[in-house]
Design an enzyme around this catalytic site. Structure first.
Site, PDB file in Angstrom:
ATOM      1  N   GLY A 116      -4.326  -0.374   3.677  1.00  0.00           N
ATOM      2  CA  GLY A 116      -3.295   0.497   4.233  1.00  0.00           C
ATOM      3  C   GLY A 116      -2.436   1.083   3.126  1.00  0.00           C
ATOM      4  CD  GLU A 117       0.425  -1.117   0.269  1.00  0.00           C
ATOM      5  OE1 GLU A 117       0.325  -0.549  -0.851  1.00  0.00           O
ATOM      6  OE2 GLU A 117       0.606  -2.346   0.377  1.00  0.00           O
TER       7      GLU A 117
END
Length: 354
Positions: free
Chosen positions: A320-321
């Site tokens: 993610g991120e």
């Protein structure tokens, strides 16, 4: 007050990209010193970019990555292996460029912003690239009650739109990501609501659930979606019922990018769910999205099939991120430099056959 009709009126203004410029880019690509279509995805990137910005292509030098951070009340049901305090801690590590997305954006020369749209805890230190937009300290537990009100959902969506409106004058393109505990659960619930595909094909282990936790996650999603009948809802109502502030804000970011005619890179599973919801409101939004990497979360395959999209990076990532999205930036830079610089066979012949 900005209501749902105001949002839909705004979204309906989004136009498809310019097919004339796409054809000009295709003509230029076909005259280059290479076999036709031999650069594959790079040629697709050139054409999409031309459709958005016009032809000839300009370099997309100023890049902005936006991480949206929020917490989700559904964590009370044991659907995440991470403590809720993790969200603010990792978000602050991003701002200090010691979490993965901070390291990647620093390495690639991309400006990073973190938006607190609904973290339970505050980041107490001041950072110039921390955007304070907290609606409240996490959503409700959607297994027991709807995640948020319609007005809260709209506030999160308009926050995303406003952020892009403000930053579009300074940046050529955008990418986004997220940080929040239990947001694979909210994302899976939304994907289940849109597609009603087999829950086993949608739900993954997120941050590392046990078999027991995975089964609980599936049960919670099915029962909540059936109780609210999310299958008959529009994207805003779905988000308010089983979504998160981060996903609503990301939907707004996609809408804002399309309204401002900017390319925006889509990351993995959670970012792709927000993109799917945005496209359900106006199919033209998809023209401005570039899906970058194939997440290890199983539900992403359903989204790509549903939208008839393909990714061009497959690196077994599921962090993610927005980490996968930003890694696509050098490829985009190379594609644009190629179409702007590569000569035709005739030009090369005239240069060097002397």
């Amino acid at each position: 007050m900005k209501d749902k009709n105001c949002l839909f009126d705004l979204i309906n203004k989004i136009e498809s990209i310019d097919n004339v410029s796409i054809k000009k880019a295709q003509t230029e690509l076909d005259r280059k010193m290479k076999p036709k279509d031999s650069l594959g995805v790079l040629e697709d990137i050139c054409k999409k970019t031309a459709g958005i910005y016009g032809y000839p292509l300009k370099k997309l030098e100023k890049k902005c990555h936006i991480v949206v951070a929020a917490d989700n009340g559904i964590i009370e049901e044991g659907v995440s292996s991470c403590p809720i305090e993790y969200t603010s801690i990792v978000s602050e590590a991003m701002l200090n460029q010691i979490a993965c997305i901070g390291i990647f954006t620093k390495t690639l020369g991309i400006d990073l912003n973190v938006v607190d749209i609904g973290m339970k805890n505050d980041i107490k230190r001041n950072y110039p690239n921390l955007i304070h937009k907290k609606i409240r300290r996490g959503t409700n537990n959607f297994y027991k009650e709807r995640a948020m009100s319609i007005n809260e959902c709209l506030e999160a969506i308009f926050t995303g739109i406003d952020i892009i409106n403000e930053k579009s004058k300074d940046y050529d393109m955008f990418s986004n990501g997220e940080m929040g505990i239990a947001n694979t659960t909210t994302s899976s619930a939304l994907l289940y609501s849109v597609t009603r595909q087999n829950i086993d094909d949608i739900v993954g282990r997120g941050g590392g659930l046990s078999d027991e936790g995975l089964n609980k996650k599936k049960k919670v999603i099915i029962e909540a979606c059936e109780r609210y009948n999310t299958f008959e809802m529009d994207a805003v109502e779905m988000l308010a019922s089983v979504g998160g502030f981060d996903l609503a804000c990301m939907l707004g970011i996609y809408v804002g990018a399309a309204l401002n005619k900017k390319l925006i890179l889509v990351d993995g599973f959670i970012s792709s769910v927000a993109a799917l919801l945005a496209c359900s409101l106006n199919k033209n939004i998809q023209d401005y999205l570039l899906f970058t990497h194939k997440s290890e979360e199983p539900g992403v395959n359903i989204i790509l099939d549903y939208l008839k999209e393909k990714t061009f990076l497959n690196m077994n990532m599921r962090l993610g991120e927005g980490t996968g999205a930003v890694l696509a930036c050098p490829i985009i830079d190379c594609a644009i430099e190629m179409i702007n610089t590569m000569k035709s066979p005739e030009e090369v012949y005239n240069l060097f056959n002397k």
